[in-house]
Enzyme design. Structure first.
Site, PDB file in Angstrom:
ATOM      1  N   ARG A  50     -54.802 -13.453 -55.474  1.00  0.00           N
ATOM      2  CA  ARG A  50     -54.090 -14.391 -56.334  1.00  0.00           C
ATOM      3  C   ARG A  50     -52.860 -14.932 -55.613  1.00  0.00           C
ATOM      4  O   ARG A  50     -52.444 -16.069 -55.806  1.00  0.00           O
ATOM      5  CB  ARG A  50     -53.654 -13.735 -57.644  1.00  0.00           C
ATOM      6  CG  ARG A  50     -53.099 -14.759 -58.672  1.00  0.00           C
ATOM      7  CD  ARG A  50     -52.419 -14.121 -59.854  1.00  0.00           C
ATOM      8  NE  ARG A  50     -51.151 -13.524 -59.484  1.00  0.00           N
ATOM      9  CZ  ARG A  50     -50.798 -12.280 -59.742  1.00  0.00           C
ATOM     10  NH1 ARG A  50     -51.644 -11.463 -60.367  1.00  0.00           N
ATOM     11  NH2 ARG A  50     -49.626 -11.808 -59.371  1.00  0.00           N
ATOM     12  N   TYR A 102     -51.834 -41.966 -64.460  1.00  0.00           N
ATOM     13  CA  TYR A 102     -53.095 -41.331 -64.858  1.00  0.00           C
ATOM     14  C   TYR A 102     -52.948 -40.692 -66.241  1.00  0.00           C
ATOM     15  O   TYR A 102     -51.923 -40.071 -66.543  1.00  0.00           O
ATOM     16  CB  TYR A 102     -53.489 -40.300 -63.807  1.00  0.00           C
ATOM     17  CG  TYR A 102     -54.583 -39.358 -64.218  1.00  0.00           C
ATOM     18  CD1 TYR A 102     -55.831 -39.839 -64.627  1.00  0.00           C
ATOM     19  CD2 TYR A 102     -54.380 -37.989 -64.206  1.00  0.00           C
ATOM     20  CE1 TYR A 102     -56.829 -38.975 -65.027  1.00  0.00           C
ATOM     21  CE2 TYR A 102     -55.379 -37.112 -64.596  1.00  0.00           C
ATOM     22  CZ  TYR A 102     -56.603 -37.615 -65.009  1.00  0.00           C
ATOM     23  OH  TYR A 102     -57.590 -36.752 -65.400  1.00  0.00           O
ATOM     24  N   ASP A 174     -48.155 -38.829 -56.244  1.00  0.00           N
ATOM     25  CA  ASP A 174     -49.561 -38.477 -56.408  1.00  0.00           C
ATOM     26  C   ASP A 174     -50.346 -39.332 -55.425  1.00  0.00           C
ATOM     27  O   ASP A 174     -50.406 -40.556 -55.566  1.00  0.00           O
ATOM     28  CB  ASP A 174     -49.996 -38.753 -57.851  1.00  0.00           C
ATOM     29  CG  ASP A 174     -51.439 -38.330 -58.122  1.00  0.00           C
ATOM     30  OD1 ASP A 174     -52.218 -38.177 -57.154  1.00  0.00           O
ATOM     31  OD2 ASP A 174     -51.798 -38.175 -59.307  1.00  0.00           O
ATOM     32  N   LYS A 199     -61.317 -34.745 -55.960  1.00  0.00           N
ATOM     33  CA  LYS A 199     -61.742 -36.118 -55.738  1.00  0.00           C
ATOM     34  C   LYS A 199     -62.169 -36.348 -54.286  1.00  0.00           C
ATOM     35  O   LYS A 199     -63.005 -35.631 -53.758  1.00  0.00           O
ATOM     36  CB  LYS A 199     -60.629 -37.068 -56.183  1.00  0.00           C
ATOM     37  CG  LYS A 199     -60.086 -36.789 -57.596  1.00  0.00           C
ATOM     38  CD  LYS A 199     -61.149 -36.860 -58.672  1.00  0.00           C
ATOM     39  CE  LYS A 199     -60.583 -36.922 -60.083  1.00  0.00           C
ATOM     40  NZ  LYS A 199     -59.744 -35.772 -60.479  1.00  0.00           N
TER      41      LYS A 199
END
Length: 386
Positions: A50, A102, A174, A199
């Site tokens: 983690r 977005y 972004d 993406k």
């Protein structure tokens, strides 16, 4: 000092040094949850997945080279990367964000503001007067999205980041829509850059991931702490698959961009189309900025039809090759109606203010032959004519 490597070399590099056992050219996957310690006092480089994992380390090293970052973190989604950027803010800090960002970013910011965790101002960052008014009051973080999703508006990164820095605020960009192969926000003055690696960086439409990178090593340490504390880090398997996807990124984005340019030029000649939004068109707003801060127009475009939602619904219903879906950047060409799909969480009045109309269509161009894609779009126009 060695000369910086070109992007295509960076993504093709196998990083065998991160496999100390065999130095494999094809990187191994380390799905383990924990690692052995030599003694209770000797913390190994990798102790608990983690916190740290070799596959995430390989991915973040590659992304940092591409973006010119000091380092960063790999998260389990693009939204987790956005959340991480806000988690480190003090309670009540003010964020300035694009009014046409977005939909997922808008939803997250609006929800955090409702809970009084932050304050948020949405503003048209392409409007100098509106932006100057927005930064008159104290703020902690400027969120930039350029090109914007879905209207492909171009924001002057260098000017906006400089304005934020002069007021003691950080700037994050972004960079999902362009990737570091087409834009490097840190070079233009940003402090942070985020990605939905789901993406185009992955490109295979088969996983979720995100990344948040920083120019300052001290900020990298802070992000690592928060990502570990919040359990936001990505998995070993997904990280390894994103590295695999990055190997072909230069080839894919060149092909997708060339096809997108051709489609945008074709759409601009159609009488049924009210407007085409694509940074690669000479007539597009911000063409000078595109040349100054981008290395290419990218693979995303949007266009408005004439006639409202019924026309848009008929158009997408006639398509056979292009898929109606809400992601982007993969091998397959996707179309969506942002008002009811990617931005459905944005109130109607906010959509109207941002210019997101019911007949706006967003196209993520894939790897199909451009002639076949244009023929499919022509089916949509034929349906409208009938």
């Amino acid at each position: 000092m060695s000369k910086p490597k070109k992007p295509c070399t960076i993504v093709a590099a196998a990083h065998p040094d991160l496999d100390p056992a065999y130095r494999s050219v094809g990187p191994a996957i380390w799905p383990t949850d924990t690692f052995e310690w030599a003694s209770p006092a000797e913390k190994p480089a990798f102790d608990y997945s983690r916190t740290v994992n070799p596959n995430r380390a390989m991915l973040i090293r590659t992304l940092s080279e591409l973006e010119g970052a000091a380092g960063g973190v790999v998260t389990n989604s693009g939204q987790a990367a956005a959340l991480l950027a806000f988690l480190r803010l003090p309670a009540g800090a003010r964020v300035i964000a694009p009014h046409d960002c977005y939909g997922g970013t808008y939803r997250l910011l609006e929800a955090l503001e409702r809970q009084c965790k932050i304050r948020c101002t949405f503003v048209d960052q392409t409007n100098d007067a509106a932006f100057d008014r927005a930064i008159e009051d104290e703020f902690a973080l400027l969120w930039i999205e350029t090109p914007s999703n879905p209207l492909m508006r171009i924001t002057d990164i260098r000017r906006r980041a400089a304005a934020a820095r002069s007021r003691g605020a950080l700037t994050i960009a972004d960079n999902t829509l362009l990737s570091p192969l087409r834009q490097r926000p840190l070079d233009l003055g940003c402090d942070l850059v985020c990605h939905s690696t789901t993406k185009v960086l992955n490109g295979h439409a088969d996983l979720f991931g995100g990344a948040l990178l920083a120019s300052d090593p001290a900020m990298v340490e802070e992000l690592e702490w928060w990502s570990n504390a919040g359990g936001l880090n990505g998995s070993a398997f997904d990280s390894s698959q994103i590295v695999r996807g990055l190997r072909t990124l230069p080839l894919r984005i060149d092909r997708q961009e060339a096809t997108a340019t051709r489609i945008a030029e074709w759409l601009a000649e159609r009488p049924e189309v009210k407007a085409v939004y694509y940074p690669g068109l000479d007539s597009s707003d911000g063409a000078e900025l595109v040349a100054a801060q981008q290395f290419g127009p990218g693979f995303m475009l949007s266009f408005e039809l004439r006639g409202g939602k019924p026309v848009a619904d008929r158009f997408v219903g006639a398509l056979d090759l292009i898929t109606l879906a809400s992601s982007l950047g993969g091998f397959s060409t996707l179309i969506c109606t942002p008002s009811t799909m990617t931005h459905r969480g944005m109130p109607v009045e906010a959509q109207e203010k941002a210019g997101i109309s019911a007949d706006l269509l967003r196209l993520s161009v894939g790897l199909e032959d451009p002639d076949d894609l244009i023929a499919d779009l022509n089916r949509g126009f034929t349906r409208l004519g009938s």
